[in-house]
Enzyme design. Structure first.
Site, PDB file in Angstrom:
ATOM      1  N   ASP A 187       0.856  -1.189   0.000  1.00 57.46           N
ATOM      2  CA  ASP A 187       0.000   0.000   0.000  1.00 57.46           C
ATOM      3  C   ASP A 187       0.893   1.240   0.000  1.00 57.46           C
ATOM      4  O   ASP A 187       1.765   1.394   0.868  1.00 57.46           O
ATOM      5  CB  ASP A 187      -0.902  -0.006   1.238  1.00 57.46           C
ATOM      6  CG  ASP A 187      -2.036   0.996   1.111  1.00 57.46           C
ATOM      7  OD1 ASP A 187      -3.173   0.574   0.858  1.00 57.46           O
ATOM      8  OD2 ASP A 187      -1.774   2.204   1.273  1.00 57.46           O
ATOM      9  N   ASN A 210      -2.972  13.033  -3.691  1.00 60.45           N
ATOM     10  CA  ASN A 210      -4.095  13.559  -4.476  1.00 60.45           C
ATOM     11  C   ASN A 210      -4.556  14.920  -3.969  1.00 60.45           C
ATOM     12  O   ASN A 210      -4.864  15.830  -4.758  1.00 60.45           O
ATOM     13  CB  ASN A 210      -5.265  12.571  -4.438  1.00 60.45           C
ATOM     14  CG  ASN A 210      -5.045  11.363  -5.341  1.00 60.45           C
ATOM     15  OD1 ASN A 210      -4.426  11.475  -6.391  1.00 60.45           O
ATOM     16  ND2 ASN A 210      -5.543  10.218  -4.920  1.00 60.45           N
ATOM     17  N   HIS A 218      -4.900  14.895  -8.816  1.00 61.16           N
ATOM     18  CA  HIS A 218      -5.076  13.502  -9.221  1.00 61.16           C
ATOM     19  C   HIS A 218      -4.095  13.076 -10.313  1.00 61.16           C
ATOM     20  O   HIS A 218      -3.780  11.885 -10.432  1.00 61.16           O
ATOM     21  CB  HIS A 218      -6.512  13.274  -9.692  1.00 61.16           C
ATOM     22  CG  HIS A 218      -7.503  13.293  -8.560  1.00 61.16           C
ATOM     23  ND1 HIS A 218      -7.687  12.224  -7.716  1.00 61.16           N
ATOM     24  CD2 HIS A 218      -8.352  14.266  -8.124  1.00 61.16           C
ATOM     25  CE1 HIS A 218      -8.608  12.514  -6.815  1.00 61.16           C
ATOM     26  NE2 HIS A 218      -9.026  13.756  -7.039  1.00 61.16           N
ATOM     27  N   ASP A 253      -1.954   9.694 -10.259  1.00 61.72           N
ATOM     28  CA  ASP A 253      -1.818   8.725 -11.351  1.00 61.72           C
ATOM     29  C   ASP A 253      -0.350   8.448 -11.651  1.00 61.72           C
ATOM     30  O   ASP A 253       0.042   7.299 -11.890  1.00 61.72           O
ATOM     31  CB  ASP A 253      -2.514   9.243 -12.608  1.00 61.72           C
ATOM     32  CG  ASP A 253      -4.027   9.215 -12.487  1.00 61.72           C
ATOM     33  OD1 ASP A 253      -4.538   8.550 -11.556  1.00 61.72           O
ATOM     34  OD2 ASP A 253      -4.700   9.857 -13.319  1.00 61.72           O
ATOM     35  N   GLU A 257      -4.813   2.268  -4.202  1.00 62.43           N
ATOM     36  CA  GLU A 257      -3.355   2.332  -4.091  1.00 62.43           C
ATOM     37  C   GLU A 257      -2.802   1.048  -3.504  1.00 62.43           C
ATOM     38  O   GLU A 257      -1.678   1.012  -3.006  1.00 62.43           O
ATOM     39  CB  GLU A 257      -2.935   3.534  -3.227  1.00 62.43           C
ATOM     40  CG  GLU A 257      -3.273   3.430  -1.755  1.00 62.43           C
ATOM     41  CD  GLU A 257      -4.660   3.956  -1.397  1.00 62.43           C
ATOM     42  OE1 GLU A 257      -4.852   4.307  -0.226  1.00 62.43           O
ATOM     43  OE2 GLU A 257      -5.547   3.999  -2.280  1.00 62.43           O
TER      44      GLU A 257
END
Length: 388
Positions: A255, A263, A268, A272, A300
């Site tokens: 994770d 974010n 965002h 990405d 994630e």
């Protein structure tokens, strides 16, 4: 009695219907560009037959130049379709190069009046495209598992050899269109042979594109579109039997730390980029581990299953992944990325994938509670920080 003129008209009619069909396919779905290349190829054949039939009406050198030009483009456009199917570049100078060479040769006075020599130039041009298509079809990584590629490549070699032989024979004789049962029937036979093989080539190219489309659909159903890793569904389907390996299996749950803050603070698009960078590091670290496969199973959250690998081997892989991730920055000026990892191993009390996932999830939760950037093993004491 079937003669060459009848064959020419029949060939033109067949090609016209095929061209209409592929133009309709392309107009109905513009993203299928292979239909455009095939339609252009067949249309060139129709126009070539039409120009050939104008001999005696239009000036003969002009009619024959136009016909030969179209016949060259039949194979040039088909070559473009083959390249498209194999996702390879299609430079315009190659697509139109054969036509340019033929046109330049027709500017030579000696060739204007010598139809046989112009035939040789045209034959060399489209035979070159045929040989190039053969090379694309029989590239080593494709040809092993596709017998139809060998058939298509063989047909292309056959039509190139037959065309060259016909051109050489035409250079020795002044051949007119004649009855198939008569002695000088080679041009009519060549036309029948060429039409038959050309239809086969079009069908083969269509089949290759259908196979590519099926592969794209399979990849879309099993692959995460952003990272290129397996998606959760594909991972579960593949990992369920693999988790029952005779020597057991280990699972890493990973994770990305503080991903929500990425974010919130950077947007965002930065999130990405972080996911893509992380997936690249994951693939890089697991690429040399036989049997290992990675997946993005949540926002994630990622997983790596290692069939037949011990706890120590999985822990060593987790440390390598964490080290690579610490080298990453999703945005210049941002802090380096880190990852929390949970590890679980199958055994007598944990033999299914669901149990592995539950164990790795518990270990991952402990890693996050313990300060992140660390690896924890299920049912084991806290491990030292990975940053240490």
């Amino acid at each position: 009695m079937l003669d060459g003129a009848t064959l020419l008209i029949a060939s033109m009619a067949v090609q016209f219907v095929m061209a209409l069909y592929f133009w309709t396919l392309w107009l109905g779905r513009r993203d299928q560009r292979v239909h455009l290349w095939i339609a252009a190829s067949i249309t060139a054949g129709v126009l070539g037959c039409g120009c050939y039939m104008l001999r005696g009406v239009a000036p003969e050198p002009l009619a024959m130049w136009a016909a030969q030009l179209c016949f060259v483009q039949v194979f040039a456009f088909l070559w473009g379709g083959v390249r498209l199917v194999h996702a390879r570049p299609r430079p315009a100078w190659i697509v139109w190069g054969g036509a340019a060479v033929l046109s330049a040769s027709c500017l030579i006075p000696a060739l204007v009046a010598a139809e046989a020599l112009r035939n040789v130039v045209a034959t060399l041009a489209f035979s070159s495209y045929g040989l190039a298509m053969t090379g694309d079809l029989l590239r080593r990584r494709h040809a092993r598992t596709a017998p139809t590629r060998w058939l298509t490549g063989g047909l292309l070699l056959l039509v190139a050899a037959a065309s060259l032989a016909f051109a050489a024979d035409a250079g020795r004789h002044s051949v007119a269109v004649a009855s198939l049962v008569s002695i000088p029937s080679l041009p009519a036979l060549w036309l029948l042979f060429h039409t038959t093989i050309y239809v086969t080539l079009v069908l083969s190219l269509t089949t290759l594109e259908l196979g590519n489309e099926a592969q794209r659909q399979r990849e879309a159903a099993t692959t995460d579109s952003l990272t290129g890793l397996l998606n959760r569904r594909a991972f579960m389907e593949r990992a369920t039997p693999a988790a029952g390996h005779p020597r057991g299996a280990t699972l890493l749950m990973l994770d990305i730390d503080h991903f929500k803050q990425v974010n919130d603070l950077w947007g965002h698009s930065a999130g990405d980029r972080a996911l893509v960078l992380f997936a690249g590091a994951l693939l890089d670290a697991t690429g040399g581990v036989l049997g290992a496969f990675a997946a993005r199973i949540g926002g994630e959250e990622f997983a790596v299953l290692l069939p037949g690998r011990s706890r120590d081997e999985a822990a060593a892989l987790g440390l390598r992944i964490a080290a690579r991730v610490r080298e990453l920055r999703h945005t210049p000026g941002a802090t380096r990325m880190t990852v929390s990892i949970g590890l679980a191993e199958s055994g007598t009390a944990m033999a299914t994938l669901d149990e592995l996932l539950s164990g790795a999830d518990r270990a991952l939760y402990r890693a996050k509670r313990g300060g992140r950037d660390r690896l924890e093993q299920d049912s084991a004491p806290f491990a030292p920080s990975l940053a240490a």
